[in-house]
Design an enzyme around this catalytic site. Structure first.
Site, PDB file in Angstrom:
ATOM      1  CD  GLU A   1     -72.372  16.281  29.185  1.00 23.45           C
ATOM      2  OE1 GLU A   1     -71.269  16.326  29.769  1.00 23.45           O
ATOM      3  OE2 GLU A   1     -72.985  15.232  28.972  1.00 23.45           O
TER       4      GLU A   1
ATOM      5  CE  LYS B   1     -64.183   7.948  42.716  1.00 20.47           C
ATOM      6  NZ  LYS B   1     -65.128   9.039  43.095  1.00 20.47           N
TER       7      LYS B   1
ATOM      8  CB  CYS C   1     -74.763  10.898  29.300  1.00 20.48           C
ATOM      9  SG  CYS C   1     -75.551   9.274  29.245  1.00 20.48           S
TER      10      CYS C   1
ATOM     11  CD  GLU D   1     -70.119   3.831  27.412  1.00 17.73           C
ATOM     12  OE1 GLU D   1     -70.657   4.731  26.743  1.00 17.73           O
ATOM     13  OE2 GLU D   1     -69.910   2.696  26.959  1.00 17.73           O
TER      14      GLU D   1
HETATM   15  P1  NAD Z   1     -66.875  13.357  36.393  1.00 17.92           P
HETATM   16  O1  NAD Z   1     -66.037  13.043  35.208  1.00 17.92           O
HETATM   17  O2  NAD Z   1     -66.623  14.615  37.111  1.00 17.92           O
HETATM   18  O3  NAD Z   1     -66.745  12.197  37.482  1.00 17.92           O
HETATM   19  C1  NAD Z   1     -67.035  10.857  37.175  1.00 17.92           C
HETATM   20  C2  NAD Z   1     -66.297   9.976  38.156  1.00 17.92           C
HETATM   21  O4  NAD Z   1     -64.904  10.147  37.945  1.00 17.92           O
HETATM   22  C3  NAD Z   1     -66.557  10.302  39.620  1.00 17.92           C
HETATM   23  O5  NAD Z   1     -66.583   9.117  40.365  1.00 17.92           O
HETATM   24  C4  NAD Z   1     -65.342  11.131  39.999  1.00 17.92           C
HETATM   25  O6  NAD Z   1     -65.032  11.078  41.356  1.00 17.92           O
HETATM   26  C5  NAD Z   1     -64.269  10.449  39.179  1.00 17.92           C
HETATM   27  N1  NAD Z   1     -63.085  11.268  38.904  1.00 17.92           N
HETATM   28  C6  NAD Z   1     -62.978  12.620  38.908  1.00 17.92           C
HETATM   29  N2  NAD Z   1     -61.709  12.991  38.634  1.00 17.92           N
HETATM   30  C7  NAD Z   1     -60.999  11.845  38.443  1.00 17.92           C
HETATM   31  C8  NAD Z   1     -59.659  11.558  38.092  1.00 17.92           C
HETATM   32  N3  NAD Z   1     -58.774  12.522  37.910  1.00 17.92           N
HETATM   33  N4  NAD Z   1     -59.294  10.273  37.945  1.00 17.92           N
HETATM   34  C9  NAD Z   1     -60.187   9.287  38.106  1.00 17.92           C
HETATM   35  N5  NAD Z   1     -61.477   9.483  38.447  1.00 17.92           N
HETATM   36  C10 NAD Z   1     -61.885  10.760  38.602  1.00 17.92           C
HETATM   37  O7  NAD Z   1     -68.363  13.213  35.875  1.00 17.92           O
HETATM   38  P2  NAD Z   1     -69.668  13.526  36.695  1.00 17.92           P
HETATM   39  O8  NAD Z   1     -69.756  15.008  36.813  1.00 17.92           O
HETATM   40  O9  NAD Z   1     -69.710  12.669  37.920  1.00 17.92           O
HETATM   41  O10 NAD Z   1     -70.809  12.963  35.719  1.00 17.92           O
HETATM   42  C11 NAD Z   1     -71.345  13.697  34.693  1.00 17.92           C
HETATM   43  C12 NAD Z   1     -70.693  13.312  33.380  1.00 17.92           C
HETATM   44  O11 NAD Z   1     -70.869  11.916  33.128  1.00 17.92           O
HETATM   45  C13 NAD Z   1     -71.324  14.020  32.189  1.00 17.92           C
HETATM   46  O12 NAD Z   1     -70.326  14.439  31.313  1.00 17.92           O
HETATM   47  C14 NAD Z   1     -72.161  12.915  31.544  1.00 17.92           C
HETATM   48  O13 NAD Z   1     -72.410  13.113  30.176  1.00 17.92           O
HETATM   49  C15 NAD Z   1     -71.327  11.719  31.798  1.00 17.92           C
HETATM   50  N6  NAD Z   1     -72.126  10.495  31.679  1.00 17.92           N
HETATM   51  C16 NAD Z   1     -71.959   9.701  30.569  1.00 17.92           C
HETATM   52  C17 NAD Z   1     -72.721   8.548  30.415  1.00 17.92           C
HETATM   53  C18 NAD Z   1     -72.524   7.642  29.216  1.00 17.92           C
HETATM   54  O14 NAD Z   1     -72.964   6.497  29.275  1.00 17.92           O
HETATM   55  N7  NAD Z   1     -71.886   8.096  28.155  1.00 17.92           N
HETATM   56  C19 NAD Z   1     -73.652   8.198  31.389  1.00 17.92           C
HETATM   57  C20 NAD Z   1     -73.815   9.026  32.497  1.00 17.92           C
HETATM   58  C21 NAD Z   1     -73.036  10.175  32.634  1.00 17.92           C
END
Ligand code: NAD
Length: 512
Positions: free
Chosen positions: A413, A206, A316, A282
């Protein structure tokens, strides 16, 4: 359905006069919104769609399917059939590894297209994608392919005098849900895909709705290289619909999630309330950077600024809280200003750009709100601090000072090109410096700049972090486990430990 996965240089003569970007835009325009289930692209059940913006202009570049519960049900059922009855988990490891290497070769042959696609979709500077995400993703895929032949159980010896034999098997866990963010869409999907497939799992991906396009291209290539039907299923859709449905699904054995801490919590809750599926998280970070007086200030200043400009701060592990020994604070700031002066802001697809836009108007507004809130609480802007006027979601590289530990800018963040700089006393102990760094709910990555080896070892031991990078750390290591402590999540990606998350252990006791 028209779902082209073009080979660079294989365009028809009619389009020879078009630039690669024009060709790509035309392909995106023609691509039908569809989900990949059981080896075929099909419209999602509701026929609902999501439009995808170019973050540099705000213009629509593509329309993708808005999958939801019914599509996730179909995709999970296909993945379950492929796992239970299909050839994939039964292939010898070398055959699975060969298919993953074939996938890597196919991506590499289209590297130009992937770089352009990722740059257009996520907004990132094309040079950073070409020299960063792409080679890193390919190395991760090829390295992880090697684990397909090396995952094994163990035969622990029974103590003397106890007849019989014990051993344990390492078996694939089953159907994996892979939920990925928009900030490094190609790399995140590829890393998770490689890891799950090397462990013989079947998957439902997804991708993030804000930047889903490279995942679709990867789906095309999985089919082309001969990964069996149903092994890789891809359902685009909103997080609250498709993502939630995948996390809640009772027939999914593991969800590997990369994204925000808030959504990570809901994934864990969904796992607990459904079938106690395994979860690898992550999550976010607010990474500290500690610069000691004996550090190489030229290198550290440049590295700090390069990292916060990388993906426009939407990375991140980016070091966003800078703590510097007071006697070198001014000298470091002068160098940081010079490095920021060299940033060339523009659309990611332009070769001269070194920092593209943020992903969306909403993310940019959130960054402005955090800064505004912190300024009202007494923080000071040394440069930048605001959005760039005009179209697209651009943001000025920013340095803040006089930041309090309780301000939003210190605690949240921000995911924007914004650095907080705080001086610490010249005679501060390593414990006192580490306390500044550790004063966060996150613990993803920490950076130390110091020449004194005693300082380095002391800081490595004291920092609460899944990763510590010393003096820049050298080139990117995709084989080293990556992940966080505290509210940055748990579990690790990459290498043996990453693949083992996708396995179950079965212990066997052989009596006489
Ligand atoms: P997000 O949490 O908004 O979304 C991530 C994914 O989760 C998307 O595909 C989204 O559609 C899905 N999602 C959203 N709500 C959901 C739910 N209720 N149930 C299941 N899936 C759901 O994150 P983002 O804004 O896309 O990405 C940025 C974040 O990702 C930042 O916090 C960043 O630090 C983190 N990140 C972490 C790493 C790591 O390796 N630790 C790497 C890259 C990004």
């Amino acid at each position: 359905m028209t779902n082209p996965a073009t080979h660079d240089g294989a365009a028809a003569s009619r389009v020879d006069a078009e630039s690669p970007l024009q060709q790509l835009r035309r392909q995106l325009h023609r691509r039908d919104p569809a989900v990949l289930i059981d080896g075929g692209w099909r419209p999602c059940v509701s026929a609902d769609t999501i439009t995808v913006d170019d973050p540099a202009t705000g213009q629509v570049i593509a329309t993708v399917a808005a999958g939801a519960d019914a599509d996730i049900d179909l995709a999970v059922a296909a993945a379950r059939r492929a796992f239970r009855d299909g050839p994939w988990p039964r292939l010898p490891g070398w055959r699975r590894a060969a298919l993953l290497h074939a996938l890597a070769d196919a991506i590499e042959a289209r590297a130009g297209t992937f770089a352009l696609l990722e740059s257009l979709d996520a907004g990132h500077a094309i040079g950073s994608v070409r020299n960063g995400d792409l080679p890193l993703g390919l190395r991760a895929l090829r390295d992880t392919a090697g684990w397909a032949t090396k995952l094994a159980g163990e035969v622990p010896m029974r103590p003397a005098g106890q007849p019989g034999m014990d051993y344990f098997l390492r078996e694939p866990i089953g159907v994996a849900g892979l939920i990925t963010p928009w900030n490094a869409p190609f790399l995140m999907v590829l890393q998770k895909l490689a890891t799950a497939l090397a462990a013989s799992c079947t998957v439902v991906v997804k991708p993030a709705e804000l930047a889903p396009l490279s995942a679709l291209w990867l789906g095309d290539l999985c089919r082309q290289v001969g990964i069996p039907d149903g092994v890789v299923n891809i359902v685009t859709g909103r997080g609250a619909d498709a993502g939630r449905a995948l996390a809640e699904h009772p027939d999914v054995n593991i969800v590997s999630f990369t994204g925000s801490t808030a959504v990570g919590r809901s994934i864990m809750a969904a796992a607990a309330h459904s079938n106690l599926k395994r979860v690898v998280l992550e999550l976010g970070g607010k990474s500290p950077v500690m610069v000691f007086a004996d550090a190489d200030l030229d290198r550290s200043a440049k590295a700090i600024v390069d990292e916060i400009a990388f993906k426009c701060g939407q990375y991140c592990a980016a070091g966003s809280r800078v703590f510097v020994q007071r006697s070198v604070c001014d000298a470091l700031l002068v160098r940081m200003h010079a490095a920021m002066d060299g940033i060339r802001i523009g659309p990611g697809v332009e070769e001269t750009t070194t920092m593209g836009p943020m992903i969306s108007a909403g993310q940019r507004q959130r960054a402005a709100d955090i800064i505004g809130h912190s300024l009202a609480a007494g923080a000071r802007v040394l440069r930048g601090g605001q959005a760039r006027a005009g179209s697209g979601y651009f943001f000025e590289p920013t340095i803040l000072t006089d930041v309090g530990a309780d301000m939003r800018i210190s605690r949240e963040e921000i995911f924007a090109p914004v650095l907080n700089v705080t001086a610490f006393d010249d005679d501060a102990s390593p414990e006192a410096v580490a306390a500044l760094a550790n004063d966060s709910r996150y613990g993803l990555s920490a950076k130390v700049w110091a020449r004194d080896i005693g300082t380095v070892h002391a800081m490595v031991g004291l920092l609460e972090s899944g990763q510590v990078i010393v003096n820049g750390g050298g080139s990117g290591a995709v084989t080293l486990p990556f992940g966080g402590v505290k509210q940055s999540g748990y579990g690790r990606e990459n290498g043996q430990v990453g693949v083992e998350h996708f396995t179950e252990i079965k212990a066997v006791r052989l009596g006489c």
